[in-house]
Design an enzyme around this catalytic site. Structure first.
Site, mmCIF file in Angstrom:
data_model
loop_
_atom_site.group_PDB
_atom_site.id
_atom_site.type_symbol
_atom_site.label_atom_id
_atom_site.label_comp_id
_atom_site.label_asym_id
_atom_site.label_seq_id
_atom_site.Cartn_x
_atom_site.Cartn_y
_atom_site.Cartn_z
ATOM 1 C CB SER A 34 -36.922 28.230 -9.586
ATOM 2 O OG SER A 34 -35.974 29.234 -9.261
ATOM 3 C CG ASP A 58 -35.953 26.610 -2.918
ATOM 4 O OD1 ASP A 58 -35.649 27.649 -2.238
ATOM 5 O OD2 ASP A 58 -37.027 26.343 -3.546
ATOM 6 C CB SER A 124 -31.577 45.771 -9.935
ATOM 7 O OG SER A 124 -32.264 46.303 -10.854
ATOM 8 C CB ALA A 125 -30.191 50.293 -12.779
ATOM 9 C CE1 TYR A 148 -35.529 41.505 -9.306
ATOM 10 C CE2 TYR A 148 -35.623 43.433 -10.389
ATOM 11 C CZ TYR A 148 -35.062 42.424 -9.997
ATOM 12 O OH TYR A 148 -33.684 42.366 -10.438
ATOM 13 C CE LYS A 152 -32.654 41.715 -7.226
ATOM 14 N NZ LYS A 152 -31.752 40.468 -7.008
ATOM 15 C CG ASN A 198 -35.463 41.712 -19.849
ATOM 16 O OD1 ASN A 198 -35.337 40.424 -19.317
ATOM 17 N ND2 ASN A 198 -35.864 42.580 -19.162
#
Ligand code: NAD
Ligand code: UFG
Length: 349
Positions: A34, A58, A124-125, A148, A152, A198
C-alpha cells in the site's frame, strides 16, 4: 531463527530486512504494497545476496495472514506495517484506525494462537506529543494530538494489556525519532508517494530538481535559529536497533519502551546547511508559516537503549545527508519498474 517482518518492503522495514539477512536470520516478509514497491524485494536480495520468503498479504485479511503462520515456523515478529502520514490521518481517521489497530489485532491474535510471543513494535516519538522538556525520556507523560499518533499509543496500550494477560509475551516498543538516510549502496531508500511531507525527502527532491524550493515551516520558534529542532537518526542505525531489541526480547519476557534517537537535535536550517555542505547542492528555501500540529523541539534521551539493548546510533548528520542524496540522485523517480512483479524472491499469493 525465523523472523516475520510486517511492512518489510517499506522504508525502515527494507533496511531492517537487509540487516537481519546479513546477520543470518531467516526472514519472512509480509506486505500489501500500500505504500511500497515490489522492486524493493529484489533490491534487498541484491544488497544482501540472500533469499527470503515473501507473502503479499494485507494484515486486515486475517485468513490470508493465518496462511503465513500455518505455513512457516516463526520465532519473533517485527511489526512495521501501518499507515504513517499525520496529515492524512486527520483526513481519513477511520482508515488509519482500521488499518493500524485492526491489522495489529489480527496479527497479535494469530501470534497468540501459534504461540509466537516475541514482538518488536514500531512506535514513534509522536506518543510524547509536545514534551514539557527535552531530551525526552521513556518515562515522560504520553499525549497524542492526531489519529496517527493515537493509533501508536493505543497499540502500545494494547500490547501492555496483552502482556498483563500472559507474562510469556516479550515485547519491545521502539519509539523512533526522525529516520532519514538510506543504505550506503544507494539501492534502497525512502520513496514517498507524491509531494513529500517530511523534511529530508523534500530537500533531496529540491536537490534533484523535482521541486523548486523548500518551504521552512516557521522561523519564530523558541529555538536557536527559530526553526524546528528534531533528532534525525540514520535509518541503518535504526535498523540495527531492531536486531538489538530482538536479542533482548528473545532472552527475557516483559514489555519495555525504548527511544531510538541520537540524543542530538538539529534545526531545519542546520539540516539544509549540512546537506549543502556535504553534497555541494544548493537548496533554495523561503520561510512560511508554522505547520499546524508541529512542535518546537523534539530530541531523545537514548541512554535506556544503550544500557539495556547495547545499542547506540553511530552515524552522524554528514552520513545521513550523503546517503539520502546518493539514494535520491541514483533513483530520481524512486523505485522503478513500478509494475514489475517478476522479483526474484519466493512470492506466495
Ligand atoms: P512505510 O510506509 O515505508 O512502510 C510501512 C509498510 O507497511 C509499507 O510497505 C506498507 O505497504 C505496509 N503496510 C501498511 N499497511 C499494511 C497492511 N494493512 N498490511 C500489510 N502491509 C501494510 O513506513 P516506514 O517509514 O518504513 O515506517 C515503518 C513503521 O515505523 C510504521 O509503523 C510507522 O508508523 C513507524 N514510524 C515511522 C517513522 C518515520 O518517520 N518513517 C517515525 C516513527 C514511526
Ligand atoms: N519541515 C519544513 N518543511 C518541510 C517539511 C518539514 O520546514 O517541507 C520542518 C518541520 O516543520 C519540522 C522538521 O522540518 O520542524 C521535521 O519535519 P518532518 O515532517 O520531517 O518530521 P516531524 O518531526 O514533523 O514528524 C516525523 C514523522 C512523524 C513522527 C515524528 C516523530 O513524520 O510520523 O517524526 O517521530 F511521528
Amino acid at each position: 531463527m525465523a523472523i516475520l517482518v510486517t511492512g518489510g518492503t517499506g522504508y525502515i522495514g527494507s533496511h531492517t530486512v537487509v540487516e537481519l539477512l546479513n546477520a543470518n536470520y531467516e526472514v519472512i516478509v509480509v506486505d500489501n504494497f500500500s505504500n511500497s514497491n515490489p522492486e524493493s524485494l529484489s533490491r534487498i536480495k541484491e544488497i544482501s545476496g540472500k533469499d527470503f520468503k515473501f507473502f503479499e498479504v494485507d494484515l486486515l485479511d486475517r485468513g490470508e495472514l493465518e496462511t503465513v503462520f500455518s505455513n512457516c515456523v516463526i520465532d519473533a515478529v517485527i511489526h512495521f506495517a501501518g499507515l504513517k502520514a499525520v496529515g492524512e490521518s486527520v483526513e481519513i481517521p477511520i482508515c488509519y484506525y482500521h488499518n493500524n489497530i485492526t491489522g495489529t489485532l489480527n496479527l497479535i491474535d494469530l501470534m497468540q494462537k501459534y504461540d509466537v510471543l516475541n514482538m518488536v513494535f514500531s512506535s514513534s516519538a509522536t506518543v510524547y506529543g509536545a514534551p514539557k522538556q527535552v531530551p525526552i525520556s521513556e518515562n515522560f507523560s504520553l499525549n497524542v494530538t492526531n489519529p496517527y499518533g493515537r493509533t501508536k499509543l493505543m497499540i502500545e496500550e494494547i500490547l501492555n494489556d496483552v502482556y498483563t494477560s500472559n507474562s510469556n509475551w516479550s515485547i519491545a516498543l521502539l519509539r523512533y525519532f526522525n529516520p532519514i538516510g538510506a543504505h550506503e549502496s544507494g539501492r534502497i531508500g525512502e520513496d514517498p508517494n507524491g509531494i513529500p511531507n517530511n523534511l529530508m525527502p523534500y530537500i533531496t527532491q529540491v536537490a534533484v530538481g523535482k521541486l523548486n524550493e523548500l518551504k521552512v515551516f516557521g522561523n519564530d520558534y523558541s529555538t536557536p535559529d527559530g526553526t524546528g529542532v528534531r533528532d534525525y537518526i540514520h535509518v541503518v542505525d535504526l535498523a540495527k536497533g531492531h536486531l538489538k531489541a530482538l536479542e533482548k526480547i528473545i532472552s527475557s519476557n516483559g514489555v519495555e519502551a525504548y527511544n531510538l534517537g541520537t540524543g542530538k537535535g538539529y534545526s531545519v536550517l542546520e539540516i539544509v546547511q549540512a546537506f549543502e555542505k556535504t553534497t555541494g547542492k544548493k537548496i533554495p528555501y523561503s520561510f512560511g508559516p508554522r505547520r499546524s500540529g508541529d512542535i518546537a523541539e523534539c530530541f531523545a534521551n537514548p541512554t535506556k537503549a544503550e544500557k539495556d539493548l547495547g545499542w547506540k546510533a553511530r552515524r552522524g548528520i554528514k552520513e545521513m545527508c550523503i546517503d539520502s542524496w546518493r539514494w535520491q540522485s541514483q533513483n530520481p523517480i524512486g523505485f522503478q519498474n513500478k509494475n514489475d512483479k517478476n522479483y526474484a524472491t519466493t512470492l506466495i499469493r
